[in-house]
Design a protein around this motif. Structure first.
Motif, PDB file in Angstrom:
ATOM      1  N   CYS A   8       1.567 -21.974 -31.687  1.00  0.00           N
ATOM      2  CA  CYS A   8       2.224 -20.733 -31.281  1.00  0.00           C
ATOM      3  C   CYS A   8       3.720 -20.982 -31.111  1.00  0.00           C
ATOM      4  N   ASP A  10       5.737 -19.032 -29.598  1.00  0.00           N
ATOM      5  CA  ASP A  10       6.193 -18.474 -28.322  1.00  0.00           C
ATOM      6  C   ASP A  10       5.984 -19.426 -27.144  1.00  0.00           C
ATOM      7  N   PRO A  26      -7.284 -15.172 -41.611  1.00  0.00           N
ATOM      8  CA  PRO A  26      -6.675 -13.931 -41.140  1.00  0.00           C
ATOM      9  C   PRO A  26      -5.181 -13.870 -41.463  1.00  0.00           C
ATOM     10  N   ARG A  27      -4.671 -12.683 -41.563  1.00  0.00           N
ATOM     11  CA  ARG A  27      -3.237 -12.506 -41.809  1.00  0.00           C
ATOM     12  C   ARG A  27      -2.433 -12.820 -40.556  1.00  0.00           C
ATOM     13  N   GLU A  28      -3.066 -12.685 -39.421  1.00  0.00           N
ATOM     14  CA  GLU A  28      -2.390 -12.954 -38.152  1.00  0.00           C
ATOM     15  C   GLU A  28      -3.360 -13.679 -37.228  1.00  0.00           C
ATOM     16  N   TRP A  29      -2.843 -14.731 -36.580  1.00  0.00           N
ATOM     17  CA  TRP A  29      -3.642 -15.531 -35.639  1.00  0.00           C
ATOM     18  C   TRP A  29      -3.149 -15.231 -34.227  1.00  0.00           C
ATOM     19  N   ALA A  30      -4.062 -15.120 -33.289  1.00  0.00           N
ATOM     20  CA  ALA A  30      -3.697 -14.888 -31.890  1.00  0.00           C
ATOM     21  C   ALA A  30      -3.764 -16.207 -31.124  1.00  0.00           C
ATOM     22  N   CYS A  31      -2.733 -16.493 -30.350  1.00  0.00           N
ATOM     23  CA  CYS A  31      -2.679 -17.712 -29.545  1.00  0.00           C
ATOM     24  C   CYS A  31      -3.738 -17.641 -28.447  1.00  0.00           C
ATOM     25  N   SER A  36      -0.043 -14.285 -27.904  1.00  0.00           N
ATOM     26  CA  SER A  36       0.898 -13.896 -28.951  1.00  0.00           C
ATOM     27  C   SER A  36       0.177 -13.824 -30.292  1.00  0.00           C
ATOM     28  N   ARG A  37       0.579 -12.910 -31.126  1.00  0.00           N
ATOM     29  CA  ARG A  37      -0.032 -12.775 -32.447  1.00  0.00           C
ATOM     30  C   ARG A  37       0.863 -13.387 -33.527  1.00  0.00           C
ATOM     31  N   ARG A  38       1.677 -14.369 -33.126  1.00  0.00           N
ATOM     32  CA  ARG A  38       2.591 -15.003 -34.083  1.00  0.00           C
ATOM     33  C   ARG A  38       2.203 -16.449 -34.401  1.00  0.00           C
ATOM     34  N   GLN A  40       0.777 -19.686 -36.187  1.00  0.00           N
ATOM     35  CA  GLN A  40       0.712 -20.042 -37.605  1.00  0.00           C
ATOM     36  C   GLN A  40       0.111 -21.436 -37.738  1.00  0.00           C
TER      37      GLN A  40
END
Length: 65
Positions: A8, A10, A26-31, A36-38, A40
């Motif tokens: 993450c 953040d 997924p296109r977006e991973w949640a911490c 946070s949805r940023r 990677q």
């Protein structure tokens, strides 16, 4: 089932994320720490096979089982 090492940006938390067989990541991973949805895939890492697929592990170290 590939297991990704994620990070993450953040909060800096590193964690694992599994993708079910025959599906797309997924296109977006949640911490799992701050939500946070940023998150990677961590730099310099690549997906690893799930330990159960290797047939040598009892329990599931990535799922804490």
């Amino acid at each position: 089932m590939p297991v990704y090492t994620l990070q993450c940006p953040d909060c800096g938390h590193r964690f694992k994320g599994m993708v079910m067989a025959h599906t797309e990541p997924p296109r977006e991973w949640a911490c799992s720490n701050c939500g946070s949805r940023r998150a990677q895939p961590a730099s310099g890492t690549k997906p690893e096979p799930h330990p159960w697929e290797q047939g040598t592990v009892k329990g599931c170290p990535c799922c804490s089982g």
